[in-house]
Design a protein around this motif. Structure first.
Motif, mmCIF file in Angstrom:
data_model
loop_
_atom_site.group_PDB
_atom_site.id
_atom_site.type_symbol
_atom_site.label_atom_id
_atom_site.label_comp_id
_atom_site.label_asym_id
_atom_site.label_seq_id
_atom_site.Cartn_x
_atom_site.Cartn_y
_atom_site.Cartn_z
ATOM 1 N N GLN A 109 0.419 -2.056 23.192
ATOM 2 C CA GLN A 109 0.267 -0.629 22.942
ATOM 3 C C GLN A 109 0.811 -0.281 21.568
ATOM 4 O O GLN A 109 1.774 -0.915 21.087
ATOM 5 C CB GLN A 109 1.025 0.187 23.992
ATOM 6 N N LEU A 110 0.240 0.755 20.961
ATOM 7 C CA LEU A 110 0.769 1.267 19.707
ATOM 8 C C LEU A 110 2.085 1.993 19.963
ATOM 9 O O LEU A 110 2.287 2.592 21.021
ATOM 10 C CB LEU A 110 -0.217 2.240 19.064
ATOM 11 N N ILE A 111 2.960 1.968 18.977
ATOM 12 C CA ILE A 111 4.227 2.687 19.082
ATOM 13 C C ILE A 111 4.038 4.154 18.735
ATOM 14 O O ILE A 111 4.613 5.041 19.334
ATOM 15 C CB ILE A 111 5.288 2.043 18.160
ATOM 16 N N ASP A 112 3.229 4.421 17.734
ATOM 17 C CA ASP A 112 2.947 5.802 17.347
ATOM 18 C C ASP A 112 1.514 5.895 16.841
ATOM 19 O O ASP A 112 0.823 4.897 16.696
ATOM 20 C CB ASP A 112 3.937 6.286 16.265
ATOM 21 N N GLY A 113 1.084 7.098 16.583
ATOM 22 C CA GLY A 113 -0.289 7.305 16.159
ATOM 23 C C GLY A 113 -0.470 7.353 14.659
ATOM 24 O O GLY A 113 -1.567 7.685 14.184
ATOM 25 N N LYS A 114 0.586 7.037 13.921
ATOM 26 C CA LYS A 114 0.473 7.084 12.468
ATOM 27 C C LYS A 114 -0.492 5.999 11.987
ATOM 28 O O LYS A 114 -0.340 4.828 12.352
ATOM 29 C CB LYS A 114 1.841 6.872 11.820
ATOM 30 N N PRO A 115 -1.470 6.371 11.185
ATOM 31 C CA PRO A 115 -2.439 5.358 10.736
ATOM 32 C C PRO A 115 -1.801 4.334 9.809
ATOM 33 O O PRO A 115 -0.856 4.637 9.067
ATOM 34 C CB PRO A 115 -3.494 6.188 9.997
ATOM 35 N N ILE A 116 -2.291 3.135 9.908
ATOM 36 C CA ILE A 116 -1.886 2.067 8.990
ATOM 37 C C ILE A 116 -3.059 1.821 8.058
ATOM 38 O O ILE A 116 -4.194 1.642 8.509
ATOM 39 C CB ILE A 116 -1.497 0.799 9.765
ATOM 40 N N ARG A 117 -2.788 1.821 6.788
ATOM 41 C CA ARG A 117 -3.862 1.736 5.795
ATOM 42 C C ARG A 117 -3.814 0.381 5.081
ATOM 43 O O ARG A 117 -2.752 -0.226 4.947
ATOM 44 C CB ARG A 117 -3.745 2.874 4.790
ATOM 45 N N PRO A 118 -4.967 -0.076 4.623
ATOM 46 C CA PRO A 118 -4.984 -1.351 3.889
ATOM 47 C C PRO A 118 -4.338 -1.216 2.517
ATOM 48 O O PRO A 118 -4.530 -0.220 1.812
ATOM 49 C CB PRO A 118 -6.477 -1.667 3.773
ATOM 50 N N GLN A 119 -3.567 -2.222 2.170
ATOM 51 C CA GLN A 119 -2.911 -2.286 0.863
ATOM 52 C C GLN A 119 -3.492 -3.487 0.111
ATOM 53 O O GLN A 119 -3.193 -4.630 0.431
ATOM 54 C CB GLN A 119 -1.397 -2.442 1.035
ATOM 55 N N PRO A 120 -4.349 -3.237 -0.868
ATOM 56 C CA PRO A 120 -5.045 -4.347 -1.530
ATOM 57 C C PRO A 120 -4.186 -5.034 -2.591
ATOM 58 O O PRO A 120 -4.213 -4.683 -3.760
ATOM 59 C CB PRO A 120 -6.265 -3.655 -2.155
ATOM 60 N N LEU A 121 -3.413 -6.010 -2.145
ATOM 61 C CA LEU A 121 -2.705 -6.888 -3.075
ATOM 62 C C LEU A 121 -3.633 -8.084 -3.323
ATOM 63 O O LEU A 121 -4.836 -7.933 -3.337
ATOM 64 C CB LEU A 121 -1.363 -7.287 -2.487
ATOM 65 N N ILE A 122 -3.104 -9.278 -3.522
ATOM 66 C CA ILE A 122 -3.993 -10.429 -3.648
ATOM 67 C C ILE A 122 -4.777 -10.603 -2.346
ATOM 68 O O ILE A 122 -5.955 -10.951 -2.342
ATOM 69 C CB ILE A 122 -3.201 -11.690 -4.020
ATOM 70 N N THR A 123 -4.098 -10.348 -1.219
ATOM 71 C CA THR A 123 -4.791 -10.262 0.069
ATOM 72 C C THR A 123 -4.698 -8.823 0.565
ATOM 73 O O THR A 123 -3.892 -8.030 0.073
ATOM 74 C CB THR A 123 -4.175 -11.221 1.108
ATOM 75 N N LEU A 124 -5.511 -8.493 1.560
ATOM 76 C CA LEU A 124 -5.579 -7.117 2.066
ATOM 77 C C LEU A 124 -4.563 -6.950 3.193
ATOM 78 O O LEU A 124 -4.848 -7.227 4.353
ATOM 79 C CB LEU A 124 -6.995 -6.809 2.553
ATOM 80 N N ARG A 125 -3.391 -6.462 2.848
ATOM 81 C CA ARG A 125 -2.304 -6.337 3.805
ATOM 82 C C ARG A 125 -2.226 -4.916 4.384
ATOM 83 O O ARG A 125 -2.665 -3.961 3.745
ATOM 84 C CB ARG A 125 -0.967 -6.648 3.135
ATOM 85 N N PRO A 126 -1.604 -4.764 5.553
ATOM 86 C CA PRO A 126 -1.260 -3.417 6.025
ATOM 87 C C PRO A 126 -0.202 -2.812 5.096
ATOM 88 O O PRO A 126 0.627 -3.530 4.544
ATOM 89 C CB PRO A 126 -0.689 -3.667 7.422
ATOM 90 N N ASN A 127 -0.239 -1.479 4.950
ATOM 91 C CA ASN A 127 0.715 -0.849 4.032
ATOM 92 C C ASN A 127 2.122 -0.752 4.618
ATOM 93 O O ASN A 127 3.058 -0.357 3.921
ATOM 94 C CB ASN A 127 0.224 0.546 3.613
ATOM 95 N N ARG A 128 2.270 -1.095 5.883
ATOM 96 C CA ARG A 128 3.604 -1.213 6.484
ATOM 97 C C ARG A 128 3.511 -2.184 7.648
ATOM 98 O O ARG A 128 2.414 -2.539 8.103
ATOM 99 C CB ARG A 128 4.135 0.142 6.948
ATOM 100 N N HIS A 129 4.654 -2.637 8.132
ATOM 101 C CA HIS A 129 4.658 -3.567 9.250
ATOM 102 C C HIS A 129 4.024 -2.928 10.485
ATOM 103 O O HIS A 129 4.159 -1.720 10.718
ATOM 104 C CB HIS A 129 6.087 -4.009 9.584
ATOM 105 N N ILE A 130 3.356 -3.755 11.273
ATOM 106 C CA ILE A 130 2.706 -3.292 12.497
ATOM 107 C C ILE A 130 3.641 -3.551 13.670
ATOM 108 O O ILE A 130 3.932 -4.703 14.012
ATOM 109 C CB ILE A 130 1.353 -4.001 12.694
ATOM 110 N N TRP A 131 4.129 -2.469 14.259
ATOM 111 C CA TRP A 131 5.034 -2.548 15.427
ATOM 112 C C TRP A 131 4.228 -2.213 16.679
ATOM 113 O O TRP A 131 3.541 -1.180 16.726
ATOM 114 C CB TRP A 131 6.191 -1.577 15.270
ATOM 115 N N LEU A 132 4.339 -3.059 17.696
ATOM 116 C CA LEU A 132 3.617 -2.836 18.941
ATOM 117 C C LEU A 132 4.581 -3.007 20.130
ATOM 118 O O LEU A 132 5.606 -3.693 20.024
ATOM 119 C CB LEU A 132 2.470 -3.838 19.085
ATOM 120 N N ARG A 133 4.207 -2.382 21.221
ATOM 121 C CA ARG A 133 4.938 -2.603 22.467
ATOM 122 C C ARG A 133 4.202 -3.662 23.271
ATOM 123 O O ARG A 133 3.006 -3.531 23.534
ATOM 124 C CB ARG A 133 5.052 -1.313 23.273
ATOM 125 N N LEU A 134 4.913 -4.743 23.622
ATOM 126 C CA LEU A 134 4.338 -5.833 24.408
ATOM 127 C C LEU A 134 4.862 -5.742 25.846
ATOM 128 O O LEU A 134 6.063 -5.606 26.061
ATOM 129 C CB LEU A 134 4.708 -7.194 23.826
#
Length: 451
Positions: free
Chosen positions: A422-447
């Motif tokens: 499950q997602l922790i919050d509804g804040k969107p995560i956006r792509p950050q185009p460095l040499i590779t296409l990374r998320p702009n922040r760490h992805i936290w999930l509830r397992l």
């Protein structure tokens, strides 16, 4: 009839450099909407021709690939990857590709996949035994497991403190290379700037570790079912020569970087998408349960079982459509050429963006929607082959593409077999185009462990 490509207006001296540095994806998508086929922009004082149509991309990467070599941008990557398969060119690259290709034969991948299953299952078991009462940093967790897998499949060793140091050093090199790539000023590498000092220290640490692995393997003469062994004993079919240590180092660093960071980032995006789409997650879990069972299992599934999970692979493919790790690539024209009617002068650069191709509504209706059925059997009828390029195309198609897909399929199947997410919050995560296409922040999930 020859036509001069349209030129996108920019600022004096800097051209379009600032706009691209500020928001690369936004700028590129604006250009795609504004220009039909080709547009010339100026980045860092160099003319760059962006192409948007799959048939033109196919022309550059496949049909006339010998006229398009590595662009000057690859010089930045060469500083730490050396003359590996990603950065080398011409006859030297073709020679290296022939030497390395047998290591990625289907039978070899099957052997390595057994290691992937073992390491992935052990990691999932550790997650289940850990504290799941709070959110889990999936970005970091997936970096950890891909580190375990690449250490075993490349070096037949466990991820320990030394290899954590290797991972950290390569991450430093990656970040600094990206800064250099976007900077309009390229300082000489021997100048003692703060970035150069950090860069050179990290490079020395990487070299010490990799050369140490090579020297130890040569000294002991022990054989292993790993990629280092396959590269070490690969022989030129004409001369019988093997790779010198410097070349082994470059290929190992390239494989370590691609097999670790790139796979972890792609998997993090996949988990984020699944957590955002519960119905797709449920369908995926149903397929996995049918083949592998549910919850924890004391016995490891055979590699062949993972090949019978078509929807799992579709999820991986669709995730890489939305967030291709190699979001842009460039080639330099070695001689004057034309793309359609548009003249491409010798020495100028052609830019291809898989991200743009993957989000083009002409070939991908409602392109921002996550829909793995786009890759169901027969769904690609009428779709241009070069509309989808997660691993590049033509003769330079990533040599490790099947390795990466197998690794992601195994990881994904074992994760959704064991956990609801499950997602922790509804804040969107956006792509950050460095040499590779990374998320702009760490992805936290509830397992939540599945019984």
């Amino acid at each position: 009839m020859e036509i001069i490509a349209p030129v996108h207006p920019g600022w004096p001296l800097v051209g379009n450099t600032l706009a691209v540095a500020r928001d690369p994806l936004g700028m590129f998508m604006k250009l795609q909407r504004q220009y039909d086929r080709v547009v010339r922009i100026n980045i860092g004082g160099r003319n760059q021709y962006m192409v948007f149509r799959p048939e033109d991309v196919k022309y550059v990467l496949q049909e006339n690939h010998r006229n398009y070599g590595r662009s000057p941008a690859f010089r930045v990557l060469k500083r730490f990857l050396g003359e590996g398969l990603l950065t080398s060119d011409g006859d030297f690259w073709r020679h290296q590709r022939r030497l390395a290709q047998p290591a990625f034969h289907r039978q070899k991948i099957t052997v390595l996949a057994s290691t992937m299953v073992e390491e992935s299952a052990a990691w999932v078991a550790q997650l289940r035994q850990g504290d799941l009462s709070g959110p889990v940093n999936m970005s970091q967790a997936l970096m950890d497991v891909t580190m375990r897998i690449v250490c075993k499949t490349l070096f037949s060793t466990d991820a320990g403190q030394r290899l954590d140091g290797l991972s950290h050093s390569l991450e430093t090199l990656n970040v600094l290379a990206n800064k250099t790539l976007l900077s309009p000023i390229k300082w000489p590498t021997n100048w003692p700037t703060p970035n150069n000092v950090r860069y050179n220290n990290a490079r020395r640490q990487v070299d010490a570790l990799i050369y140490g692995f090579i020297a130890n393997r040569k000294r002991t003469g022990t054989r292993h079912d790993d990629l280092l062994d396959m590269l070490l004993y690969a022989e030129d079919e004409d001369t019988g020569q093997r790779m010198p240590d410097a070349q082994l180092r470059d290929e190992c660093v390239t494989l370590f970087t691609a097999g670790h960071e790139t796979t972890a980032v792609s998997m993090a995006w996949t988990m984020y998408l699944l957590a955002s789409h519960p119905a797709i997650l449920k369908r995926l879990q149903t397929e996995v349960a049918t083949v592998l069972g549910t919850g924890a299992s004391e016995s490891l599934p055979p590699v062949e079982a993972f090949r019978t999970l078509p929807y799992t692979m579709q999820v991986v493919q669709e995730s890489m459509r939305l967030y291709p790790p190699a979001w842009a690539m460039s080639r330099m024209a070695l001689a004057d050429d034309h793309i359609g009617p548009f003249r491409i002068p010798k020495g100028d650069t052609v830019v291809v963006s898989p991200y743009l191709l993957h989000h083009d509504p002409t070939n991908w209706p409602d392109p921002d929607r996550f829909d793995p059925d786009r890759f169901a059997p027969g769904a690609d009828a009428g779709r241009p082959a070069y509309a989808y390029l997660p691993f590049g195309g033509g003769p330079r198609l990533c040599i490790g593409n099947q390795f990466a897909l197998m690794e992601m399929q195994i990881l994904l199947a074992l994760l959704v077999q064991s956990f609801d997410i499950q997602l922790i919050d509804g804040k969107p995560i956006r792509p950050q185009p460095l040499i590779t296409l990374r998320p702009n922040r760490h992805i936290w999930l509830r397992l939540t462990a599945r019984l």
